[in-house]
Design a protein around this motif. Structure first.
Motif, PDB file in Angstrom:
ATOM      1  N   MET A   1       0.464  -4.561  -9.667  1.00 21.94           N
ATOM      2  CA  MET A   1      -0.953  -4.735  -9.328  1.00 21.94           C
ATOM      3  C   MET A   1      -1.362  -3.677  -8.316  1.00 21.94           C
ATOM      4  SD  MET A   1      -2.906  -7.905  -7.424  1.00 21.94           S
ATOM      5  CE  MET A   1      -2.556  -9.131  -8.660  1.00 21.94           C
ATOM      6  N   ASN A   2      -2.495  -3.006  -8.555  1.00 25.79           N
ATOM      7  CA  ASN A   2      -3.042  -2.092  -7.557  1.00 25.79           C
ATOM      8  C   ASN A   2      -4.283  -2.717  -6.918  1.00 25.79           C
ATOM      9  OD1 ASN A   2      -5.154  -1.780  -9.395  1.00 25.79           O
ATOM     10  ND2 ASN A   2      -4.342   0.139 -10.221  1.00 25.79           N
ATOM     11  N   ARG A   3      -4.891  -1.988  -5.973  1.00 28.51           N
ATOM     12  CA  ARG A   3      -6.005  -2.568  -5.215  1.00 28.51           C
ATOM     13  C   ARG A   3      -7.221  -2.815  -6.102  1.00 28.51           C
ATOM     14  NH1 ARG A   3      -9.892  -0.372  -2.455  1.00 28.51           N
ATOM     15  NH2 ARG A   3      -8.995   1.722  -2.689  1.00 28.51           N
ATOM     16  N   THR A   4      -7.434  -1.970  -7.111  1.00 25.84           N
ATOM     17  CA  THR A   4      -8.580  -2.171  -8.020  1.00 25.84           C
ATOM     18  C   THR A   4      -8.455  -3.488  -8.769  1.00 25.84           C
ATOM     19  OG1 THR A   4      -8.821   0.216  -8.298  1.00 25.84           O
ATOM     20  CG2 THR A   4      -9.861  -1.193  -9.960  1.00 25.84           C
ATOM     21  N   LEU A   5      -7.274  -3.743  -9.315  1.00 22.46           N
ATOM     22  CA  LEU A   5      -7.051  -4.999 -10.037  1.00 22.46           C
ATOM     23  C   LEU A   5      -7.132  -6.194  -9.088  1.00 22.46           C
ATOM     24  CD1 LEU A   5      -6.350  -6.576 -12.574  1.00 22.46           C
ATOM     25  CD2 LEU A   5      -3.919  -6.040 -12.160  1.00 22.46           C
ATOM     26  N   TYR A   6      -6.547  -6.043  -7.900  1.00 20.86           N
ATOM     27  CA  TYR A   6      -6.617  -7.099  -6.884  1.00 20.86           C
ATOM     28  C   TYR A   6      -8.073  -7.452  -6.571  1.00 20.86           C
ATOM     29  CZ  TYR A   6      -6.777  -8.722  -1.994  1.00 20.86           C
ATOM     30  OH  TYR A   6      -7.071  -9.391  -0.829  1.00 20.86           O
ATOM     31  N   THR A   7      -8.900  -6.422  -6.389  1.00 21.52           N
ATOM     32  CA  THR A   7     -10.309  -6.645  -6.052  1.00 21.52           C
ATOM     33  C   THR A   7     -11.039  -7.336  -7.197  1.00 21.52           C
ATOM     34  OG1 THR A   7     -10.305  -4.713  -4.609  1.00 21.52           O
ATOM     35  CG2 THR A   7     -12.451  -5.509  -5.360  1.00 21.52           C
ATOM     36  N   LEU A   8     -10.758  -6.918  -8.422  1.00 20.20           N
ATOM     37  CA  LEU A   8     -11.374  -7.557  -9.585  1.00 20.20           C
ATOM     38  C   LEU A   8     -10.993  -9.027  -9.656  1.00 20.20           C
ATOM     39  CD1 LEU A   8     -12.911  -7.497 -12.278  1.00 20.20           C
ATOM     40  CD2 LEU A   8     -10.787  -6.732 -13.378  1.00 20.20           C
ATOM     41  N   LEU A   9      -9.716  -9.322  -9.470  1.00 24.09           N
ATOM     42  CA  LEU A   9      -9.255 -10.713  -9.517  1.00 24.09           C
ATOM     43  C   LEU A   9      -9.877 -11.538  -8.382  1.00 24.09           C
ATOM     44  CD1 LEU A   9      -5.482 -10.172 -10.406  1.00 24.09           C
ATOM     45  CD2 LEU A   9      -7.301 -11.015 -11.913  1.00 24.09           C
TER      46      LEU A   9
ATOM     47  N   ILE B   1      -4.383  -6.496  14.133  1.00 18.72           N
ATOM     48  CA  ILE B   1      -4.204  -7.695  13.311  1.00 18.72           C
ATOM     49  C   ILE B   1      -2.961  -8.424  13.812  1.00 18.72           C
ATOM     50  CG2 ILE B   1      -3.827  -8.573  10.973  1.00 18.72           C
ATOM     51  CD1 ILE B   1      -5.130  -5.989   9.940  1.00 18.72           C
ATOM     52  N   MET B   2      -3.098  -9.709  14.059  1.00 20.52           N
ATOM     53  CA  MET B   2      -1.979 -10.487  14.601  1.00 20.52           C
ATOM     54  C   MET B   2      -1.032 -10.956  13.504  1.00 20.52           C
ATOM     55  SD  MET B   2      -2.220 -10.494  17.854  1.00 20.52           S
ATOM     56  CE  MET B   2      -0.956 -11.737  18.175  1.00 20.52           C
ATOM     57  N   GLU B   3       0.228 -10.684  13.672  1.00 22.15           N
ATOM     58  CA  GLU B   3       1.368 -11.252  12.954  1.00 22.15           C
ATOM     59  C   GLU B   3       1.473 -10.799  11.508  1.00 22.15           C
ATOM     60  OE1 GLU B   3       2.047 -15.352  13.933  1.00 22.15           O
ATOM     61  OE2 GLU B   3       2.128 -14.883  16.065  1.00 22.15           O
ATOM     62  N   THR B   4       0.979 -11.517  10.520  1.00 16.78           N
ATOM     63  CA  THR B   4       1.232 -11.127   9.122  1.00 16.78           C
ATOM     64  C   THR B   4      -0.013 -11.204   8.246  1.00 16.78           C
ATOM     65  OG1 THR B   4       1.940 -13.403   8.655  1.00 16.78           O
ATOM     66  CG2 THR B   4       3.665 -11.802   9.144  1.00 16.78           C
ATOM     67  N   GLU B   5      -1.180 -11.139   8.851  1.00 13.02           N
ATOM     68  CA  GLU B   5      -2.424 -11.308   8.090  1.00 13.02           C
ATOM     69  C   GLU B   5      -2.875  -9.959   7.547  1.00 13.02           C
ATOM     70  OE1 GLU B   5      -5.416 -14.060   6.761  1.00 13.02           O
ATOM     71  OE2 GLU B   5      -3.418 -14.263   7.607  1.00 13.02           O
ATOM     72  N   LEU B   6      -2.354  -9.567   6.384  1.00  8.92           N
ATOM     73  CA  LEU B   6      -2.617  -8.252   5.817  1.00  8.92           C
ATOM     74  C   LEU B   6      -3.621  -8.346   4.670  1.00  8.92           C
ATOM     75  CD1 LEU B   6       1.033  -6.897   5.826  1.00  8.92           C
ATOM     76  CD2 LEU B   6      -0.824  -6.217   7.340  1.00  8.92           C
ATOM     77  N   TRP B   7      -4.722  -7.592   4.793  1.00  7.79           N
ATOM     78  CA  TRP B   7      -5.775  -7.613   3.790  1.00  7.79           C
ATOM     79  C   TRP B   7      -5.991  -6.195   3.279  1.00  7.79           C
ATOM     80  CZ3 TRP B   7      -6.937 -12.164   2.009  1.00  7.79           C
ATOM     81  CH2 TRP B   7      -6.868 -13.288   2.840  1.00  7.79           C
ATOM     82  N   PRO B   8      -5.635  -5.897   2.010  1.00  6.48           N
ATOM     83  CA  PRO B   8      -5.684  -4.526   1.502  1.00  6.48           C
ATOM     84  C   PRO B   8      -7.041  -3.851   1.624  1.00  6.48           C
ATOM     85  CG  PRO B   8      -4.468  -5.944  -0.008  1.00  6.48           C
ATOM     86  CD  PRO B   8      -5.065  -6.838   1.030  1.00  6.48           C
TER      87      PRO B   8
ATOM     88  N   ALA C   1       7.158  -7.269  -2.173  1.00  5.34           N
ATOM     89  CA  ALA C   1       7.804  -6.262  -3.026  1.00  5.34           C
ATOM     90  C   ALA C   1       7.416  -6.426  -4.491  1.00  5.34           C
ATOM     91  CB  ALA C   1       9.318  -6.341  -2.862  1.00  5.34           C
ATOM     92  N   ARG C   2       7.079  -7.639  -4.898  1.00  7.93           N
ATOM     93  CA  ARG C   2       6.679  -7.859  -6.291  1.00  7.93           C
ATOM     94  C   ARG C   2       5.342  -7.193  -6.605  1.00  7.93           C
ATOM     95  NH1 ARG C   2       9.136 -13.087  -5.582  1.00  7.93           N
ATOM     96  NH2 ARG C   2       7.157 -14.036  -5.002  1.00  7.93           N
TER      97      ARG C   2
ATOM     98  N   LEU D   1       0.265  -2.573  -4.742  1.00  8.82           N
ATOM     99  CA  LEU D   1      -0.754  -2.991  -3.769  1.00  8.82           C
ATOM    100  C   LEU D   1      -0.239  -2.830  -2.344  1.00  8.82           C
ATOM    101  CD1 LEU D   1      -3.562  -4.377  -3.381  1.00  8.82           C
ATOM    102  CD2 LEU D   1      -2.348  -6.569  -3.456  1.00  8.82           C
ATOM    103  N   THR D   2       1.023  -3.223  -2.132  1.00  3.03           N
ATOM    104  CA  THR D   2       1.584  -3.274  -0.784  1.00  3.03           C
ATOM    105  C   THR D   2       1.861  -1.901  -0.196  1.00  3.03           C
ATOM    106  OG1 THR D   2       2.603  -5.424  -1.258  1.00  3.03           O
ATOM    107  CG2 THR D   2       3.500  -4.164   0.582  1.00  3.03           C
ATOM    108  N   ARG D   3       2.514  -0.997  -0.975  1.00  2.00           N
ATOM    109  CA  ARG D   3       2.930   0.283  -0.417  1.00  2.00           C
ATOM    110  C   ARG D   3       1.743   1.119   0.080  1.00  2.00           C
ATOM    111  NH1 ARG D   3       8.303   0.980  -0.972  1.00  2.00           N
ATOM    112  NH2 ARG D   3       8.129   3.107  -0.161  1.00  2.00           N
ATOM    113  N   PRO D   4       0.668   1.284  -0.711  1.00  2.00           N
ATOM    114  CA  PRO D   4      -0.475   2.055  -0.187  1.00  2.00           C
ATOM    115  C   PRO D   4      -1.119   1.401   1.041  1.00  2.00           C
ATOM    116  CG  PRO D   4      -0.616   1.826  -2.579  1.00  2.00           C
ATOM    117  CD  PRO D   4       0.462   0.903  -2.126  1.00  2.00           C
ATOM    118  N   MET D   5      -1.175   0.077   1.052  1.00  2.00           N
ATOM    119  CA  MET D   5      -1.776  -0.626   2.179  1.00  2.00           C
ATOM    120  C   MET D   5      -0.994  -0.351   3.464  1.00  2.00           C
ATOM    121  SD  MET D   5      -2.236  -4.754   2.711  1.00  2.00           S
ATOM    122  CE  MET D   5      -0.451  -5.030   2.579  1.00  2.00           C
ATOM    123  N   LEU D   6       0.336  -0.518   3.415  1.00  5.01           N
ATOM    124  CA  LEU D   6       1.147  -0.312   4.613  1.00  5.01           C
ATOM    125  C   LEU D   6       1.138   1.145   5.040  1.00  5.01           C
ATOM    126  CD1 LEU D   6       4.230  -2.625   3.892  1.00  5.01           C
ATOM    127  CD2 LEU D   6       2.180  -3.136   5.226  1.00  5.01           C
TER     128      LEU D   6
END
Length: 424
Positions: free
Chosen positions: A1-9, A130-137, A166-167, A171-176
């Motif tokens: 999943m990339n950010r475009t698909l994530y946003t659509l969903l 951002i505190m702790e683990t609240e990650l929003w792409p 990791a799944r 989405l995760t790698r570009p965000m981080l």
């Protein structure tokens, strides 16, 4: 999943988001208020610039408070914008900083690119924390587009959470990779962030700022005074705090067993979520416990067996009232809550077995002899009874917890140094 698909969903799922808000508002009416803010409409007037801090709910807001106060001191000309996602978090933020004119607050909009963009254009922060683990792409990407550096503070990442991220590597790698700083609690967690795509030069092990908790010296004094008013100075008192659905029955079963050997014992029961206060009170009454609600203002008497902690912002004070403390979210597979708050108050700490949110901290406390775990009501009752009957053992546990706190302090200063480099 990339950010475009994530946003659509995310857009397709908005009807489910609305349904969830409606269902939660039936138990907690505050969820039906300020809905426009969640889409970056109707935001209150705000001063631009300064530092934006996001703490998703109550626990993160409390953890962020020492950092926010340090930021106010370090940057006397800057405004701090505090955001959260829950009504209880909002209440806590407003209570903590009611008299601080440089604090402004709203809900963080949902992670939709247009909502995130509207929010950032409204506030225009110099830095996001951002505190702790609240990650929003989308929020992170919109910050990157505007040149706003983003730091993940007091960062946690369990092995299980890392596998989940990791799944969705697309989405995760570009965000981080777009983030500018990770103030991580342990080296193991730091490596997980690197493996998932965080730039190695941006990852710093700072420890947990929760060790930097400072206790108002008047808090134990006020607690001792209230116990005197209750005529309960010599009465055994224990607290079960931050409990979740499915735990209260076990806590009450343990308390019933404890009353067989210590009929004067008092339980302070503090549900984690305010929407559960009424149902837990009803559960106590149905099970025959003489229960007083803290919010009622009624005094605890000799016949009271349960004090229901149904107020907000008093958890540290309620911990101070007790002789030993059980920390909830751990008898059910929720991962536990902050074990360091009762430790900082010099209380022996008990928990259930499910502590995957605090594995390293739990290991430190357990190794030092400051934490005991119980897997069921019988074991919990036995542990509390032992602490009541062995005050020397309770004292050794309490002292061990304080030593762990002292030995691990300094994370806040290391975090502030990282923030200062990015602000500069």
């Amino acid at each position: 999943m990339n950010r475009t698909l994530y946003t659509l969903l995310f857009h397709l799922g908005l009807p489910l988001v609305a349904l969830r808000l409606f269902l939660r508002s039936r138990k907690a009416p505050a969820y039906a208020r300020r809905i426009k803010e969640r889409f970056a409409f109707g935001l209150p007037p705000m001063r631009q610039g300064g530092i934006w801090v996001h703490a998703v709910s109550v626990g993160e807001s409390i953890a962020a408070a020492p950092m926010v106060r340090a930021l106010l001191k370090a940057y006397p000309q800057q405004t701090i914008t505090l955001t959260c996602m829950t009504p209880t978090g909002s209440e806590r933020i407003q209570a903590l900083f009611a008299n601080e004119p440089r604090i402004q607050h709203c809900y963080l909009p949902y992670d939709l690119p247009w909502a995130a963009g509207r929010f950032l254009d409204h506030v225009r922060p110099r830095l996001g924390i951002i505190m702790e683990t609240e990650l929003w792409p989308n929020h992170i990407h919109q910050c990157a587009r505007r040149g706003i550096p983003v730091v993940l503070a007091n960062a946690r990442l369990s092995e299980r959470s890392a596998r989940g991220y990791a799944r969705f590597a697309g989405l995760t790698r570009p965000m981080l990779a777009e983030m500018n700083g990770f103030a991580v609690q342990t080296e193991a967690e730091a490596q997980r962030f690197r493996d998932l795509g965080a730039r190695p030069e941006c990852v710093t092990v700072t420890g947990s700022i929760k060790f930097d908790l400072t206790i108002d010296p008047q808090l134990p004094v006020q607690a001792a005074h209230l116990r005197e008013q209750w005529q309960a100075t010599a009465r055994p008192v224990w607290i079960a705090a931050s409990t979740h659905a499915g735990e209260d029955e076990s806590i009450l079963a343990a308390h019933r067993q404890l009353l067989a050997s210590h009929p004067q014992a008092l339980l302070i029961l503090v549900p984690r979520h305010p929407e559960r206060f009424d149902s837990v009170h009803e559960l106590c009454r149905q099970q025959g416990f003489d229960t007083v609600r803290r919010s009622s203002g009624q005094p605890v008497t000799a016949t009271t067996t349960v004090l229901l902690g149904d107020t907000m912002g008093e958890l540290l004070f309620l911990y101070a009232l007790a002789d030993c403390a059980f920390v909830g979210g751990s008898l059910v597979p929720n991962g536990g809550h902050n074990l360091l708050e009762p430790a900082a108050l010099g209380k022996p700490v008990l928990s259930g077995p499910h502590l995957f949110n605090f594995l390293e901290i739990a290991a430190m406390l357990r190794t030092a002899g400051a934490l005991q775990q119980a897997s069921d009501p019988a074991a919990l009752a036995k542990a509390v009874q032992h602490l009541f009957e062995q005050p020397d053992q309770a004292r050794r546990m309490a002292e061990a917890g304080l030593q762990v706190m002292k030995a691990n302090q300094g994370a806040l200063q290391r975090l502030l140094a990282l923030i200062d480099r990015l602000v500069a």
